[in-house]
Write a protein that holds these residues in place. Structure first.
Motif, PDB file in Angstrom:
ATOM      1  N   LYS A 174       8.081   6.154   1.552  1.00 36.36           N
ATOM      2  CA  LYS A 174       7.252   5.725   0.419  1.00 36.36           C
ATOM      3  C   LYS A 174       8.066   5.688  -0.871  1.00 36.36           C
ATOM      4  CE  LYS A 174       3.392   4.844   2.435  1.00 36.36           C
ATOM      5  NZ  LYS A 174       2.938   3.441   2.556  1.00 36.36           N
ATOM      6  N   HIS A 175       8.964   6.645  -1.065  1.00 37.69           N
ATOM      7  CA  HIS A 175       9.850   6.591  -2.232  1.00 37.69           C
ATOM      8  C   HIS A 175      10.704   5.321  -2.180  1.00 37.69           C
ATOM      9  CE1 HIS A 175       8.787  10.720  -3.180  1.00 37.69           C
ATOM     10  NE2 HIS A 175       9.640  10.737  -4.189  1.00 37.69           N
ATOM     11  N   ALA A 176      11.193   4.978  -0.996  1.00 41.37           N
ATOM     12  CA  ALA A 176      12.021   3.779  -0.855  1.00 41.37           C
ATOM     13  C   ALA A 176      11.222   2.519  -1.182  1.00 41.37           C
ATOM     14  CB  ALA A 176      12.580   3.700   0.569  1.00 41.37           C
ATOM     15  N   ILE A 177       9.981   2.457  -0.725  1.00 39.32           N
ATOM     16  CA  ILE A 177       9.137   1.300  -1.024  1.00 39.32           C
ATOM     17  C   ILE A 177       8.937   1.162  -2.523  1.00 39.32           C
ATOM     18  CG2 ILE A 177       6.803   0.347  -0.796  1.00 39.32           C
ATOM     19  CD1 ILE A 177       6.749   1.784   1.981  1.00 39.32           C
TER      20      ILE A 177
ATOM     21  N   MET B 258       1.512  -2.772  -6.311  1.00 35.85           N
ATOM     22  CA  MET B 258       1.508  -1.624  -5.400  1.00 35.85           C
ATOM     23  C   MET B 258       0.301  -0.752  -5.701  1.00 35.85           C
ATOM     24  SD  MET B 258       4.775   0.737  -4.452  1.00 35.85           S
ATOM     25  CE  MET B 258       4.769   1.960  -3.158  1.00 35.85           C
ATOM     26  N   VAL B 259      -0.326  -0.234  -4.657  1.00 32.88           N
ATOM     27  CA  VAL B 259      -1.508   0.615  -4.809  1.00 32.88           C
ATOM     28  C   VAL B 259      -1.172   1.998  -4.268  1.00 32.88           C
ATOM     29  CG1 VAL B 259      -3.962   0.871  -4.338  1.00 32.88           C
ATOM     30  CG2 VAL B 259      -2.964  -1.419  -4.466  1.00 32.88           C
ATOM     31  N   GLN B 260      -1.161   2.997  -5.150  1.00 35.90           N
ATOM     32  CA  GLN B 260      -0.805   4.362  -4.766  1.00 35.90           C
ATOM     33  C   GLN B 260      -2.070   5.119  -4.354  1.00 35.90           C
ATOM     34  OE1 GLN B 260       2.143   4.147  -4.505  1.00 35.90           O
ATOM     35  NE2 GLN B 260       3.274   3.496  -6.310  1.00 35.90           N
TER      36      GLN B 260
ATOM     37  N   VAL C  95       0.856  -1.181   0.000  1.00 30.61           N
ATOM     38  CA  VAL C  95       0.000   0.000   0.000  1.00 30.61           C
ATOM     39  C   VAL C  95       0.896   1.235   0.000  1.00 30.61           C
ATOM     40  CG1 VAL C  95      -1.724   1.329   1.272  1.00 30.61           C
ATOM     41  CG2 VAL C  95      -1.925  -1.161   1.107  1.00 30.61           C
ATOM     42  N   GLY C  96       0.889   1.916  -1.137  1.00 34.17           N
ATOM     43  CA  GLY C  96       1.732   3.086  -1.310  1.00 34.17           C
ATOM     44  C   GLY C  96       0.949   4.371  -1.251  1.00 34.17           C
ATOM     45  N   SER C  97       1.405   5.355  -1.969  1.00 37.72           N
ATOM     46  CA  SER C  97       0.823   6.692  -1.902  1.00 37.72           C
ATOM     47  C   SER C  97       1.307   7.478  -3.108  1.00 37.72           C
ATOM     48  CB  SER C  97       1.278   7.382  -0.611  1.00 37.72           C
ATOM     49  OG  SER C  97       0.988   8.760  -0.618  1.00 37.72           O
ATOM     50  N   ALA C  98       0.545   8.507  -3.452  1.00 38.48           N
ATOM     51  CA  ALA C  98       1.052   9.446  -4.448  1.00 38.48           C
ATOM     52  C   ALA C  98       2.396  10.011  -3.992  1.00 38.48           C
ATOM     53  CB  ALA C  98       0.050  10.581  -4.660  1.00 38.48           C
ATOM     54  N   LEU C  99       2.622  10.009  -2.683  1.00 41.33           N
ATOM     55  CA  LEU C  99       3.868  10.532  -2.129  1.00 41.33           C
ATOM     56  C   LEU C  99       5.038   9.584  -2.343  1.00 41.33           C
ATOM     57  CD1 LEU C  99       2.549  12.155   1.164  1.00 41.33           C
ATOM     58  CD2 LEU C  99       2.521  13.012  -1.183  1.00 41.33           C
ATOM     59  N   ALA C 100       4.785   8.405  -2.948  1.00 40.07           N
ATOM     60  CA  ALA C 100       5.889   7.543  -3.364  1.00 40.07           C
ATOM     61  C   ALA C 100       6.619   8.138  -4.562  1.00 40.07           C
ATOM     62  CB  ALA C 100       5.373   6.154  -3.715  1.00 40.07           C
ATOM     63  N   TYR C 101       5.963   9.036  -5.258  1.00 37.05           N
ATOM     64  CA  TYR C 101       6.554   9.710  -6.420  1.00 37.05           C
ATOM     65  C   TYR C 101       6.807  11.192  -6.163  1.00 37.05           C
ATOM     66  CZ  TYR C 101       5.373   5.732  -9.463  1.00 37.05           C
ATOM     67  OH  TYR C 101       5.290   4.502 -10.053  1.00 37.05           O
ATOM     68  N   ARG C 102       5.963  11.801  -5.307  1.00 32.65           N
ATOM     69  CA  ARG C 102       5.986  13.251  -5.153  1.00 32.65           C
ATOM     70  C   ARG C 102       6.102  13.622  -3.675  1.00 32.65           C
ATOM     71  NH1 ARG C 102       7.569  17.872  -7.046  1.00 32.65           N
ATOM     72  NH2 ARG C 102       8.101  18.299  -4.885  1.00 32.65           N
TER      73      ARG C 102
ATOM     74  N   TYR D 236      -1.420   0.348  -9.129  1.00 29.15           N
ATOM     75  CA  TYR D 236      -2.727   0.969  -9.336  1.00 29.15           C
ATOM     76  C   TYR D 236      -2.707   2.366  -8.725  1.00 29.15           C
ATOM     77  CZ  TYR D 236      -4.533  -3.676 -10.509  1.00 29.15           C
ATOM     78  OH  TYR D 236      -4.761  -4.896 -11.112  1.00 29.15           O
ATOM     79  N   TRP D 237      -3.357   3.301  -9.396  1.00 30.04           N
ATOM     80  CA  TRP D 237      -3.490   4.653  -8.873  1.00 30.04           C
ATOM     81  C   TRP D 237      -4.933   4.857  -8.438  1.00 30.04           C
ATOM     82  CZ3 TRP D 237      -0.756   8.059 -13.172  1.00 30.04           C
ATOM     83  CH2 TRP D 237       0.589   7.664 -13.265  1.00 30.04           C
TER      84      TRP D 237
END
Length: 340
Positions: free
Chosen positions: A161-164, A186-188, A142-149, A236-237
């Motif tokens: 989250k970036h590390a994941i 992964m689900v962002q 379970v990720g987040s938009a914050l995995a990219y931003r 998935y986003w």
């Protein structure tokens, strides 16, 4: 591979005592699954187990600090002994600090990283140890938009989250190279109405809130279950805001830096001061023996969305692509007829 929509599946959910993890556990319970609940909070774990049993599922409470690999491994062993082979492992557990980076202490940053990043790594290790010899199983991160931003006031969480995200991509490549039937997806997530905004350590002057638009945890849970059912897609986003953020970050990250510098601090705080007695779950669970059950929802029900059109389109993208192709073909045929 077996379908998670069938009853009797063995599912592990970390961070299951509250928020997204609690909603995911409840949703699997409604499928009559055997759900192992990993979290630190005794009150939250007991209440989550009650939710699952009332829905017709089986619950196994396993008090676990996911930052400790030995505890995670011991929990996985108990799951297989008491419930059976693990079919699905969902990593959700996290903690954070709401503060400017300069106001976060080194030991606090380390603790967030150990829980929110290494907790996913340890959970994945424990799951793969059991899934790979059987050549089946699914892991959902379970990720987040914050995995990219990255955004202000959440440097420790964004770093985790970036590390994941990087870890997920590396592992997925390895599983593909091995032609493994174990899948990881992964689900962002967007901003979600969870109790974290009432129990995460905060040094903000005003009460923390998710970045709007805010979605209910059941939206996140539906996305996780769909990803578990269809794990071959890399990610998935969820939510239009996630899509917009990731696209904007890919196209104009520098401009987004400046926009968030102007808006990011205010958008993450309400007009109410941070309560002086607000608990902090960084070192001890807020729903521990002396606390109370926080449930899946936070304080923002009146501001939160119960549906995501973007999630629907993501789940039905093949149908939409086919419809779009048919519409384009029909338009081309009509245009040719008009010209002739």
């Amino acid at each position: 591979m077996s379908d998670t929509r069938n009853s009797g599946q063995v599912v592990v959910v970390t961070g299951a005592s509250g928020g997204i993890g609690r909603a995911v556990a409840q949703a699997f319970g409604a499928r009559k699954a055997h759900v192992a609940l990993l979290a630190r909070g005794e009150k939250g774990l007991a209440a989550a187990a009650g939710d699952i049993r009332r829905a017709g599922g089986t619950a196994l409470e396993l008090p676990t600090d996911v930052a400790d690999f030995d505890q995670v491994e011991a929990a996985a062993e108990r799951v297989e002994q008491e419930l059976g082979p693990i079919d699905i492992w969902v990593n959700v557990a996290f903690t954070s600090v709401f503060a400017r980076f300069s106001d976060i202490r080194p030991e606090e940053f380390r603790r967030v990283t150990e829980v929110s990043y290494l907790g996913f790594v340890y959970g994945t290790m424990a799951a793969l140890k059991r899934m790979k010899p059987r050549d089946e199983g699914t892991i959902v991160q379970v990720g987040s938009a914050l995995a990219y931003r990255g955004i202000p006031l959440q440097s420790a969480y964004c770093g985790a989250k970036h590390a994941i995200q990087g870890f997920h991509e590396s592992l997925r490549c390895e599983l593909l190279a091995e032609h493994s039937n174990v899948h990881v997806t992964m689900v962002q997530m967007p901003g979600v109405n969870t109790p974290q905004f009432s129990w995460v350590l905060s040094r903000l002057p005003h009460h923390a809130q998710p970045v709007p638009p805010i979605y209910q945890p059941e939206v996140a849970a539906r996305a996780v279950l769909y990803a578990a059912d269809h794990p071959r897609r890399r990610e998935y986003w969820v939510g239009g805001s996630t899509v917009g953020t990731l696209i904007a970050n890919a196209v104009a990250p520098g401009l987004l830096d400046r926009y968030l510098a102007k808006t990011g601090l205010k958008s993450q705080q309400t007009a109410q001061p941070t309560p002086p007695d607000q608990p902090a779950n960084l070192w001890e669970p807020a729903d521990g023996a002396t606390g109370h059950d926080y449930g899946a929802h936070g304080e923002f029900d009146s501001k939160s969305l119960s549906h995501s059109f973007q999630l629907w389109t993501s789940r039905h993208r093949s149908l939409l692509t086919a419809c779009g192709g048919a519409l384009a073909a029909a338009t081309l045929t009509l245009w040719r007829r008009v010209r002739s």
